[in-house]
Motif scaffolding. Structure first.
Motif, PDB file in Angstrom:
ATOM      1  N   ARG A   1       0.765  -1.444  -0.079  1.00  0.00           N
ATOM      2  CA  ARG A   1      -0.052   0.070  -0.074  1.00  0.00           C
ATOM      3  C   ARG A   1       0.716   1.254   0.064  1.00  0.00           C
ATOM      4  NH1 ARG A   1      -3.456  -2.125   3.617  1.00  0.00           N
ATOM      5  NH2 ARG A   1      -2.434  -0.866   5.571  1.00  0.00           N
ATOM      6  N   PHE A   2       1.744   1.138   0.932  1.00  0.00           N
ATOM      7  CA  PHE A   2       2.662   2.455   1.068  1.00  0.00           C
ATOM      8  C   PHE A   2       3.649   2.567  -0.295  1.00  0.00           C
ATOM      9  CE2 PHE A   2       1.324   2.414   5.503  1.00  0.00           C
ATOM     10  CZ  PHE A   2       1.293   3.839   5.499  1.00  0.00           C
ATOM     11  N   SER A   3       4.102   1.546  -0.866  1.00  0.00           N
ATOM     12  CA  SER A   3       4.847   1.538  -1.826  1.00  0.00           C
ATOM     13  C   SER A   3       4.252   2.055  -2.995  1.00  0.00           C
ATOM     14  CB  SER A   3       5.531   0.059  -2.221  1.00  0.00           C
ATOM     15  OG  SER A   3       6.301  -0.164  -1.029  1.00  0.00           O
ATOM     16  N   PHE A   4       3.118   1.551  -3.141  1.00  0.00           N
ATOM     17  CA  PHE A   4       2.476   2.203  -4.448  1.00  0.00           C
ATOM     18  C   PHE A   4       1.691   3.441  -4.412  1.00  0.00           C
ATOM     19  CE2 PHE A   4       0.760  -2.685  -5.115  1.00  0.00           C
ATOM     20  CZ  PHE A   4       1.541  -2.691  -6.245  1.00  0.00           C
ATOM     21  N   ALA A   5       1.618   4.068  -3.211  1.00  0.00           N
ATOM     22  CA  ALA A   5       1.385   5.274  -2.893  1.00  0.00           C
ATOM     23  C   ALA A   5       2.659   6.346  -3.165  1.00  0.00           C
ATOM     24  CB  ALA A   5       0.860   5.470  -1.417  1.00  0.00           C
ATOM     25  N   PHE A   6       3.703   5.728  -2.515  1.00  0.00           N
ATOM     26  CA  PHE A   6       4.680   6.524  -2.875  1.00  0.00           C
ATOM     27  C   PHE A   6       5.183   6.461  -4.497  1.00  0.00           C
ATOM     28  CE2 PHE A   6       9.532   6.706  -3.472  1.00  0.00           C
ATOM     29  CZ  PHE A   6       9.798   7.985  -2.678  1.00  0.00           C
ATOM     30  N   ALA A   7       5.094   5.543  -4.996  1.00  0.00           N
ATOM     31  CA  ALA A   7       5.354   5.596  -6.511  1.00  0.00           C
ATOM     32  C   ALA A   7       4.363   6.527  -7.257  1.00  0.00           C
ATOM     33  CB  ALA A   7       5.178   4.107  -7.227  1.00  0.00           C
ATOM     34  N   PHE A   8       3.174   6.248  -6.753  1.00  0.00           N
ATOM     35  CA  PHE A   8       2.022   7.248  -7.283  1.00  0.00           C
ATOM     36  C   PHE A   8       2.288   8.578  -7.249  1.00  0.00           C
ATOM     37  CE2 PHE A   8      -1.802   9.601  -7.083  1.00  0.00           C
ATOM     38  CZ  PHE A   8      -2.465   9.592  -8.376  1.00  0.00           C
ATOM     39  N   LEU A   9       2.714   9.008  -5.993  1.00  0.00           N
ATOM     40  CA  LEU A   9       3.072  10.537  -5.970  1.00  0.00           C
ATOM     41  C   LEU A   9       4.296  11.047  -6.769  1.00  0.00           C
ATOM     42  CD1 LEU A   9       2.907  10.473  -2.029  1.00  0.00           C
ATOM     43  CD2 LEU A   9       1.511  11.842  -3.485  1.00  0.00           C
ATOM     44  N   VAL A  10       5.289  10.159  -6.675  1.00  0.00           N
ATOM     45  CA  VAL A  10       6.608  10.433  -7.516  1.00  0.00           C
ATOM     46  C   VAL A  10       6.121  10.525  -9.020  1.00  0.00           C
ATOM     47  CG1 VAL A  10       8.852   9.510  -8.295  1.00  0.00           C
ATOM     48  CG2 VAL A  10       8.294   9.341  -5.893  1.00  0.00           C
ATOM     49  N   ILE A  11       5.528   9.513  -9.558  1.00  0.00           N
ATOM     50  CA  ILE A  11       4.979   9.571 -11.052  1.00  0.00           C
ATOM     51  C   ILE A  11       4.051  10.929 -11.291  1.00  0.00           C
ATOM     52  CG2 ILE A  11       3.564   8.539 -12.855  1.00  0.00           C
ATOM     53  CD1 ILE A  11       4.892   5.746 -11.682  1.00  0.00           C
ATOM     54  N   GLY A  12       3.050  11.054 -10.207  1.00  0.00           N
ATOM     55  CA  GLY A  12       2.120  12.210 -10.331  1.00  0.00           C
ATOM     56  C   GLY A  12       2.912  13.470 -10.260  1.00  0.00           C
ATOM     57  N   LEU A  13       4.017  13.704  -9.447  1.00  0.00           N
ATOM     58  CA  LEU A  13       4.771  14.748  -9.418  1.00  0.00           C
ATOM     59  C   LEU A  13       5.411  14.988 -10.745  1.00  0.00           C
ATOM     60  CD1 LEU A  13       6.179  17.450  -7.851  1.00  0.00           C
ATOM     61  CD2 LEU A  13       7.755  15.476  -6.867  1.00  0.00           C
ATOM     62  N   PHE A  14       6.107  14.048 -11.149  1.00  0.00           N
ATOM     63  CA  PHE A  14       6.837  14.375 -12.586  1.00  0.00           C
ATOM     64  C   PHE A  14       5.993  14.694 -13.522  1.00  0.00           C
ATOM     65  CE2 PHE A  14       8.222  12.363 -16.589  1.00  0.00           C
ATOM     66  CZ  PHE A  14       9.542  13.030 -16.623  1.00  0.00           C
ATOM     67  N   SER A  15       4.780  14.081 -13.644  1.00  0.00           N
ATOM     68  CA  SER A  15       3.966  14.167 -14.883  1.00  0.00           C
ATOM     69  C   SER A  15       3.154  15.490 -14.683  1.00  0.00           C
ATOM     70  CB  SER A  15       2.855  13.046 -14.889  1.00  0.00           C
ATOM     71  OG  SER A  15       3.336  11.931 -15.118  1.00  0.00           O
ATOM     72  N   SER A  16       2.644  15.948 -13.585  1.00  0.00           N
ATOM     73  CA  SER A  16       2.112  17.231 -13.601  1.00  0.00           C
ATOM     74  C   SER A  16       2.964  18.301 -13.809  1.00  0.00           C
ATOM     75  CB  SER A  16       1.391  17.290 -12.118  1.00  0.00           C
ATOM     76  OG  SER A  16       2.394  17.247 -10.871  1.00  0.00           O
ATOM     77  N   THR A  17       4.212  18.197 -13.166  1.00  0.00           N
ATOM     78  CA  THR A  17       5.167  19.395 -13.340  1.00  0.00           C
ATOM     79  C   THR A  17       5.295  19.547 -14.782  1.00  0.00           C
ATOM     80  OG1 THR A  17       6.228  18.719 -11.026  1.00  0.00           O
ATOM     81  CG2 THR A  17       7.491  20.128 -12.817  1.00  0.00           C
ATOM     82  N   GLY A  18       5.736  18.580 -15.709  1.00  0.00           N
ATOM     83  CA  GLY A  18       5.980  18.565 -17.076  1.00  0.00           C
ATOM     84  C   GLY A  18       4.761  18.953 -17.903  1.00  0.00           C
ATOM     85  N   ILE A  19       3.550  18.573 -17.349  1.00  0.00           N
ATOM     86  CA  ILE A  19       2.391  19.118 -18.187  1.00  0.00           C
ATOM     87  C   ILE A  19       1.894  20.475 -17.687  1.00  0.00           C
ATOM     88  CG2 ILE A  19      -0.215  18.920 -18.323  1.00  0.00           C
ATOM     89  CD1 ILE A  19       0.101  15.795 -17.698  1.00  0.00           C
ATOM     90  N   VAL A  20       1.985  21.179 -16.634  1.00  0.00           N
ATOM     91  CA  VAL A  20       1.989  22.501 -16.245  1.00  0.00           C
ATOM     92  C   VAL A  20       3.046  23.366 -16.866  1.00  0.00           C
ATOM     93  CG1 VAL A  20       1.693  24.021 -14.452  1.00  0.00           C
ATOM     94  CG2 VAL A  20       0.474  22.064 -14.183  1.00  0.00           C
ATOM     95  N   THR A  21       4.262  23.066 -16.559  1.00  0.00           N
ATOM     96  CA  THR A  21       5.064  23.559 -17.378  1.00  0.00           C
ATOM     97  C   THR A  21       5.294  23.702 -18.795  1.00  0.00           C
ATOM     98  OG1 THR A  21       6.730  23.118 -15.465  1.00  0.00           O
ATOM     99  CG2 THR A  21       7.785  24.052 -17.327  1.00  0.00           C
ATOM    100  N   GLY A  22       4.604  22.599 -19.518  1.00  0.00           N
ATOM    101  CA  GLY A  22       4.845  22.389 -20.905  1.00  0.00           C
ATOM    102  C   GLY A  22       3.711  23.459 -21.285  1.00  0.00           C
ATOM    103  N   TYR A  23       2.561  23.508 -20.767  1.00  0.00           N
ATOM    104  CA  TYR A  23       1.319  24.333 -21.072  1.00  0.00           C
ATOM    105  C   TYR A  23       1.617  25.716 -21.193  1.00  0.00           C
ATOM    106  CZ  TYR A  23      -3.041  26.499 -20.839  1.00  0.00           C
ATOM    107  OH  TYR A  23      -4.197  27.471 -21.071  1.00  0.00           O
TER     108      TYR A  23
END
Length: 416
Positions: free
Chosen positions: A150-172
């Motif tokens: 549970r905690f491993s998936f939550a941590f992975a989701f946070l890292v991937i979400g941070l990377f993706s959202s940062t790229g999408i917002v900065t790209g926009y």
């Protein structure tokens, strides 16, 4: 150390240490996590060989070395940007601090953990094989496996979400305004450089940042597995001492029951000794990781607050800051909370020892058992903690203190 190795089943050969064990749920958990970690960073932290094709192993290790070189280049680029990037406004200076020092500490964390790979193998072997082999509670073990994933998936989701959202917002923002696609401030190119080479370099920095997040994030899977494993080990030991009452419900003579109880209690003390050894090894092995996590998140939170104060509060900019802050606070909490749970579960052990059935012993056996019980309870009453910097106890309270400290430092800086 040699006596401890023989006790926990480690044999030395001319080339490496050989671990003997039987598979259980905890071993399977460590194996799966270490397989994921191997694909992420090319290092095997499992105390057994991974059942992977030899060609795959060779390719993963070569790719890991190449990516490791690129990550080091990224860290050098963000560090030297302090000397090459001039005329930055306050918001971009905050971004410089947001990525520069944290990338250095995360890279130090990675190399320190890799250097201690053999210690991690002994530690995980002791938790998954030796201690589980001495006494186990299958229900608690299943809950431990579920919580780790549970905690491993939550941590992975946070890292991937941070990377993706940062790229999408900065790209926009870069696509709809005249700003460049700048996630972090590198040594080159300049912020206002709109050339094709500069754009390619920025995208490369962004992609290499993902590689660093994957490499470091994978190591945190191992840290999570160890800390959660130790947390449940104390719960399992509590069940063990409670179960000793059953000895006096048997049909043997009372003298035999007393002897059996005494031997079983000594066995529990040995289990406690090995668990405390694991706590010490966790501190030694992952101490730099816990300290680096604290520094990284403290600098990150301060930088985000400074950036938020000076930036244009558009929806995209606010979303990036809030997502980054949420990911940082949650990921830090995952580790500090679980480390705090180890301390919390350890406080229950001395009570379980006291309720183990010692009062059923009589005569000389009672004297021997009471002396042994007193020493064991005194040992179990010592506070079990995992610390950062060797002094900062990781717990719920220290997590709140870290957030307050970040805000206090920001308040002082904002007054200047």
């Amino acid at each position: 150390m040699q006596s401890l190795k023989s006790r926990i089943g480690i044999q030395n050969t001319a080339t490496k240490e050989i671990y003997t064990f039987e598979t259980n749920a905890t071993v399977s958990l460590f194996y799966k996590i270490c397989t994921i970690v191997f694909f992420g960073c090319g290092n095997n932290f499992m105390f057994d060989d991974l059942k992977l094709p030899r060609k795959v192993v060779e390719i993963c290790r070569i790719v890991s070395k190449v990516l490791g070189l690129l990550v080091v280049m990224l860290v050098c680029s963000t560090s030297t940007a302090f000397f090459t990037q001039h005329n930055l406004d306050m918001m971009h200076k905050a971004k410089l601090w947001l990525y520069g020092p944290p990338l250095v500490t995360l890279n130090v964390l990675y190399f320190n953990t890799v250097l201690r790979k053999n210690q991690i193998k002994k530690l995980s072997y002791t938790i998954a094989v030796v201690l589980r082999g001495m006494f186990n509670d299958e229900e608690l073990e299943k809950e431990m496996v579920r919580k780790t994933w549970r905690f491993s998936f939550a941590f992975a989701f946070l890292v991937i979400g941070l990377f993706s959202s940062t790229g999408i917002v900065t790209g926009y923002v870069a696509g709809t305004t005249n700003e460049t696609f700048t996630i972090m401030i590198p040594a080159w190119p300049d912020l206002n450089d709109h050339s094709h080479a500069a754009s390619i370099a920025r995208i490369a920095h962004y992609c290499i940042w993902l590689m660093l997040l994957i490499r470091v994030g994978c190591l945190y899977f191992v840290i999570l597995a160890v800390t959660i494993g130790l947390q449940f080990q104390f719960s399992i030991m509590c069940n063990y001492f409670h179960s000793l009452n059953i000895i006096f419900a048997g049909e043997d003579s009372h003298e035999e029951k007393e002897n059996n109880y005494e031997e079983a209690f000594k066995f529990g003390i040995t289990m406690h000794y090995l668990t405390l050894w694991c706590i010490d090894q966790t501190q030694v092995t992952f101490g730099v990781a816990f300290s680096s996590q604290f520094i990284t998140n403290l600098v990150t939170l301060i930088s985000l607050m400074v950036q938020f104060m000076y930036m244009d509060r558009t929806f995209g900019n606010c979303l990036t800051v809030f997502l980054y802050a949420g990911a940082v606070l949650t990921s830090t909490g995952i580790f500090m909370w679980n480390a705090g749970d180890v301390t919390f579960e350890a406080t229950k052990l001395h009570t379980a020892m006291f309720n183990s059935g010692w009062h059923n012993c009589r005569g000389r056996a009672s004297v021997r058992v009471r002396k042994m019980l007193t020493i064991a309870i005194r040992q179990a009453q010592d506070r079990v903690t995992i610390k950062g910097f060797g002094i900062l106890e990781l717990s719920y309270e220290s997590y709140i203190s870290m957030v307050k400290l970040a805000y206090s430092v920001f308040s002082v800086l904002s007054q200047k």
